[in-house]
Write an enzyme that holds these catalytic residues in place. Sequence first.
Site, short mmCIF file in Angstrom:
data_model
loop_
_atom_site.label_atom_id
_atom_site.label_comp_id
_atom_site.label_asym_id
_atom_site.label_seq_id
_atom_site.Cartn_x
_atom_site.Cartn_y
_atom_site.Cartn_z
N ASP A 100 0.82 -1.21 0.00
CA ASP A 100 0.00 0.00 0.00
C ASP A 100 0.86 1.27 0.00
O ASP A 100 1.94 1.28 0.59
CB ASP A 100 -0.90 -0.04 1.25
CG ASP A 100 -2.15 0.79 1.06
OD1 ASP A 100 -2.37 1.30 -0.04
OD2 ASP A 100 -2.90 0.92 2.04
N ASN A 132 -10.39 -3.09 -6.63
CA ASN A 132 -9.56 -2.11 -7.36
C ASN A 132 -10.11 -1.73 -8.74
O ASN A 132 -9.68 -0.73 -9.32
CB ASN A 132 -8.11 -2.61 -7.51
CG ASN A 132 -7.29 -2.51 -6.24
OD1 ASN A 132 -6.34 -3.26 -6.02
ND2 ASN A 132 -7.64 -1.56 -5.37
C1 FPP Z 1 -1.58 0.07 -3.68
O1 FPP Z 1 -1.14 1.42 -3.60
C2 FPP Z 1 -0.95 -0.61 -4.82
C3 FPP Z 1 -1.59 -1.22 -5.86
C4 FPP Z 1 -3.05 -1.30 -6.00
C5 FPP Z 1 -0.84 -1.85 -6.97
C6 FPP Z 1 0.32 -2.70 -6.54
C7 FPP Z 1 0.98 -3.27 -7.71
C8 FPP Z 1 2.33 -3.29 -7.90
C9 FPP Z 1 3.30 -2.76 -6.94
C10 FPP Z 1 2.85 -3.92 -9.15
C11 FPP Z 1 3.14 -5.39 -8.95
C12 FPP Z 1 3.54 -5.99 -10.24
C13 FPP Z 1 3.54 -7.32 -10.52
C14 FPP Z 1 3.87 -7.80 -11.89
C15 FPP Z 1 3.22 -8.34 -9.56
P1 FPP Z 1 -2.23 2.57 -3.74
O2 FPP Z 1 -2.37 2.91 -5.18
O3 FPP Z 1 -3.50 2.13 -3.07
O4 FPP Z 1 -1.57 3.75 -2.95
P2 FPP Z 1 -2.32 4.85 -2.11
O5 FPP Z 1 -3.01 4.14 -0.98
O6 FPP Z 1 -1.22 5.75 -1.65
O7 FPP Z 1 -3.29 5.53 -3.03
#
Ligand code: FPP
Length: 246
Positions: free
Chosen positions: A26, A74
Amino acid sequence: MQTSLRELPNDLDQNRLPSHVAVIMDGNGRWAKRRGLPRIMGHRQGVDALKNLLRCCNDWGIQALTAYAFSTENWKRPAEEVDFLMTLFERVLERELQEMMAENVRIQFVGNLIALPRSLQDQIDKSMTTTQSNTGIQFTVATNYGGRQEILQAVRAIAIQVQQGKLQPDEINEELFSRHLYTANLSDPDLLIRTSGEMRLSNFLLWQMAYGELYITDTLWPDFDRKEFHQALCAYQKRDRRFGKI
Ligand code: FPP
């Protein structure tokens, strides 16, 4: 003395490492926002953090790593961000396949994969088939994954067997139930790490986390590095895991 970063730090006990670590990655969006960058840059940086953690787990002898890449909730994000993430997953898989082979990583995806773009499904199939005989770390990526949905699909599969007379209701126990989850081939996580301070499971591994230890850090996912993971493992080794006993 610890001679290289690839070795287990000497304040950690090799015999008391978690076998299976899970992560809720996160804080990518906030990481980007703090730098005045678009959110997608945070996801890009998040991939590097995940790669580093995978390598670290492999180096330190942890048998399984499971990462929550995309939840069933998501899809509610803006279409451009969802599209970016789907393309990112596909490109990363394509780009990293040789590296995963070189590092002996076995990758699998869990979740409702049918709903993903066809080209991503193809890349997922390819990466799973190519790495299936590898003997190093089991790397599981939860994509379009929801814990409640996972439990419901297990219930449906078991109900069908009962309806067909292949299974008696009193034969349904925890072991049988676990075998119907997406994670049938994995032990339950010993440690779940969540970054960016939120204290929730967010529909991740609901059944499997019954006795797993939670470690929550304020660090945003793209900043979660070897040093942070080391701290998480130190905290884990101080826990007294009783599994309901005294
Ligand atoms: C949450 O941060 C993150 C995600 C929904 C995406 C996570 C995916 C990756 C790191 C890529 C992984 C890649 C592979 C190929 C496995 P957020 O967007 O919710 O952050 P925020 O809470 O600050 O808005």
